[in-house]
Design a protein around this motif. Structure first.
Motif, mmCIF file in Angstrom:
data_model
loop_
_atom_site.group_PDB
_atom_site.id
_atom_site.type_symbol
_atom_site.label_atom_id
_atom_site.label_comp_id
_atom_site.label_asym_id
_atom_site.label_seq_id
_atom_site.Cartn_x
_atom_site.Cartn_y
_atom_site.Cartn_z
ATOM 1 N N LEU A 91 5.596 -15.962 -5.578
ATOM 2 C CA LEU A 91 5.470 -15.008 -4.750
ATOM 3 C C LEU A 91 4.300 -14.048 -5.292
ATOM 4 O O LEU A 91 3.246 -13.374 -4.575
ATOM 5 C CB LEU A 91 6.400 -14.182 -4.354
ATOM 6 C CG LEU A 91 7.497 -14.741 -3.229
ATOM 7 C CD1 LEU A 91 8.768 -14.043 -3.477
ATOM 8 C CD2 LEU A 91 6.773 -14.943 -2.064
ATOM 9 N N ARG A 92 4.323 -13.671 -6.671
ATOM 10 C CA ARG A 92 3.345 -13.055 -7.141
ATOM 11 C C ARG A 92 1.808 -13.563 -7.065
ATOM 12 O O ARG A 92 1.008 -12.930 -7.238
ATOM 13 C CB ARG A 92 3.835 -12.510 -8.477
ATOM 14 C CG ARG A 92 4.929 -11.401 -8.303
ATOM 15 C CD ARG A 92 5.392 -11.100 -9.695
ATOM 16 N NE ARG A 92 6.570 -9.991 -9.623
ATOM 17 C CZ ARG A 92 7.519 -9.740 -10.338
ATOM 18 N NH1 ARG A 92 7.642 -10.448 -11.436
ATOM 19 N NH2 ARG A 92 8.663 -8.675 -9.878
ATOM 20 N N ALA A 93 1.901 -14.787 -7.779
ATOM 21 C CA ALA A 93 0.633 -15.595 -7.585
ATOM 22 C C ALA A 93 0.103 -15.685 -6.082
ATOM 23 O O ALA A 93 -1.273 -15.551 -6.119
ATOM 24 C CB ALA A 93 0.793 -17.122 -8.284
ATOM 25 N N THR A 94 0.716 -15.587 -5.136
ATOM 26 C CA THR A 94 0.237 -15.629 -3.896
ATOM 27 C C THR A 94 -0.137 -14.205 -3.491
ATOM 28 O O THR A 94 -1.582 -14.211 -2.841
ATOM 29 C CB THR A 94 1.399 -15.793 -2.873
ATOM 30 O OG1 THR A 94 2.193 -17.395 -3.177
ATOM 31 C CG2 THR A 94 1.209 -16.064 -1.421
ATOM 32 N N VAL A 95 0.428 -13.495 -3.959
ATOM 33 C CA VAL A 95 -0.199 -11.967 -3.703
ATOM 34 C C VAL A 95 -1.719 -11.896 -4.330
ATOM 35 O O VAL A 95 -2.680 -11.281 -3.790
ATOM 36 C CB VAL A 95 0.791 -10.935 -4.234
ATOM 37 C CG1 VAL A 95 0.026 -9.274 -4.493
ATOM 38 C CG2 VAL A 95 1.901 -10.835 -3.480
ATOM 39 N N ALA A 96 -1.722 -12.432 -5.607
ATOM 40 C CA ALA A 96 -3.089 -12.340 -6.284
ATOM 41 C C ALA A 96 -4.202 -13.155 -5.728
ATOM 42 O O ALA A 96 -5.132 -12.656 -5.519
ATOM 43 C CB ALA A 96 -2.671 -12.685 -7.738
ATOM 44 N N ALA A 97 -3.665 -14.301 -5.072
ATOM 45 C CA ALA A 97 -4.630 -15.108 -4.412
ATOM 46 C C ALA A 97 -5.053 -14.446 -3.208
ATOM 47 O O ALA A 97 -6.270 -14.566 -2.698
ATOM 48 C CB ALA A 97 -3.900 -16.551 -3.900
ATOM 49 N N ALA A 98 -4.128 -13.840 -2.550
ATOM 50 C CA ALA A 98 -4.647 -13.154 -1.379
ATOM 51 C C ALA A 98 -5.512 -12.010 -1.474
ATOM 52 O O ALA A 98 -6.210 -11.739 -0.495
ATOM 53 C CB ALA A 98 -3.291 -12.684 -0.433
#
Length: 453
Positions: A91-98
């Protein structure tokens, strides 16, 4: 009601309801109603909600680990360290990617917009339950989609913690809907529902074929992650001991129930005898036992059907048994779905243990003559999810890595968990599409070109 069974004890832990078509209709209707407002929510607010969800899950790590140990059989220390931690990291990596995702760009003078595709049907497996949910839920919610989730009926209890965490994180009603049930009943109703825009599925090849066909009939996008038969290639100049120890432990991790497990060990012929003997020694040193027992390395497999299938494969194989095999591992309770960590030698293409994704703690050893032969054997599979390489010469590693037909190539024992923003998915029968990072976000967007502005 569908019973949930503890693979370590064969006790019924609880039960979940079969939602069926009526339950799916209601859940999709709520997700459709929530889609417009959620898509219109500013990106930073959506990402803040995902951050809050990650934090809420992090606070439930001990409970999640214990729940997963009981419903899927992974040793509790591993379940807490991996199964509970992975969705938080995803979830945190997804936030960074977004935050770096190109939602608006220009192309040949046109304004190009990447917009949320709509309602997502997410169908997830039992072997890494919350991780696979996060890999779908995170990017879908980040870009502005809403999600109807059908988790596996074999390990559904951990989803209660996810729902509670979503409530604590303040996710609006309808943004995440959960329907429990079996694939042929609830899963089919969800995939075929006319108000679903994207299907994201992780599971078996057989189910993936059906889902892909249904999505094709509906002209609906489907992201399919369907498994693998991954090679680990040991180059002649490699640290063979390190490579073999890694191969055995990773192959048997989660009782071999991982789609990217290195289940085929490719050794240079001149070093194969000692390396194969070491593989057997490492396998025999792994402690098999109940998931809640201290010091256990390998728990049970998920079900009696899985145990019986794996033991049948081992009884019938033409390969040479080095360690393990179809008999009961020693010193274990009478109840439980046990399969011994197994090493097989003299494995070649055409054997069932070489060609099929067995989904158990079974390592097949094959020898090669030279680099060309190693590449040929590594690619001798219709799957192409993952591959691993051990070697000392950077040029040789680069040369071989570029020739392997796999969606990920991991060098020197690196774990996919170390790079949660890297794309995950495969060639051939391993499926369609990619998860994680910016590639995972792409799966849930539609592309609009605005001309003349």
């Amino acid at each position: 009601m569908i019973p949930v069974v503890d693979p370590s004890t064969e006790e019924v832990l609880g039960e979940v309801p079969e939602a069926g078509p009526a339950g799916v209709d209601a859940a999709v209707a709520r997700a459709r109603a929530a889609f417009g407002p959620w898509a219109a929510t500013p990106l930073q607010q959506r990402l803040a909600a995902l951050e809050a969800l990650a934090t809420a899950l992090e606070g439930r790590a001990a409970t999640i680990g214990h729940t997963l140990a009981r419903e899927m059989g992974m040793p509790v220390a591993q379940a807490t360290a991996v199964q509970a931690a992975l969705p938080v990291g995803v979830l945190r990596a997804t936030v960074a990617a977004a935050r770096r995702f190109p939602f608006e760009t220009t192309e040949d003078g046109a304004l190009v917009l990447r917009e949320p595709a709509g309602v997502v049907a997410a169908i997830t497996p039992w072997n890494f339950p919350l991780h696979q949910i996060a890999a779908k839920l995170g990017p879908a919610l980040a870009v502005g989609c809403t999600v109807v989730l059908k988790p596996s009926e074999l390990a559904p209890l951990c989803v209660g913690e996810l729902v509670a965490a979503a409530r604590d994180a303040g996710l609006p009603d309808g943004v995440l809907e959960v329907v429990h049930g079996t694939g042929p009943v609830t899963g089919r109703a969800l995939v075929e529902h006319q108000d679903v825009d994207v299907v994201s599925f992780t599971g078996s090849l057989a189910a993936g074929r059906e889902i892909g066909a249904a999505a094709g009939r509906a002209i609906r996008r489907a992201c399919l992650e369907l498994g693998g038969k991954s090679p680990l290639v040991v180059l002649p100049d490699a640290d063979v001991e390190a490579a073999v120890r890694h191969a055995v432990t990773r192959c048997c991790f989660n009782s071999g129930q991982a789609c990217n497990a290195p289940t085929r060990l490719l050794l240079p012929a001149e070093r194969a005898a000692d390396a194969t003997a070491l593989a057997g020694e490492v396998a025999r040193g792994l402690r098999v036992g109940p998931a809640l027992q201290d010091g256990v390395d390998v728990g049970p497999v998920i079900s009696a059907a899985a145990r019986d299938r794996l033991r049948g494969v081992l009884r019938d194989t033409e390969a040479t048994l080095v360690a393990g095999g179809p008999d009961d591992p020693p010193d274990l309770p009478d109840r439980g779905f046990w399969v011994a960590p197994t090493v097989l030698a003299d494995v070649r293409p055409g054997m069932r243990v070489h060609d099929e994704e067995l989904f158990g703690p079974i390592l097949s050893v094959t020898t090669y003559t030279d680099e060309e032969d190693a590449v040929r054997l590594a690619n001798a599979t219709p799957y192409g999810l993952s591959a691993e390489l051990y070697g000392a010469d950077p040029d040789a590693i680069d040369r071989v890595a570029r020739r392997l037909r796999a969606g990920q190539v991991k060098v020197g024992g690196v774990s996919a968990r170390a790079t949660l923003g890297a794309p995950f998915g495969g060639y051939g029968l391993s499926g369609l599409g990619r998860e994680l990072g910016t590639f995972g976000l792409e799966e849930f967007t539609e592309v609009k070109a605005v001309l003349g502005v």
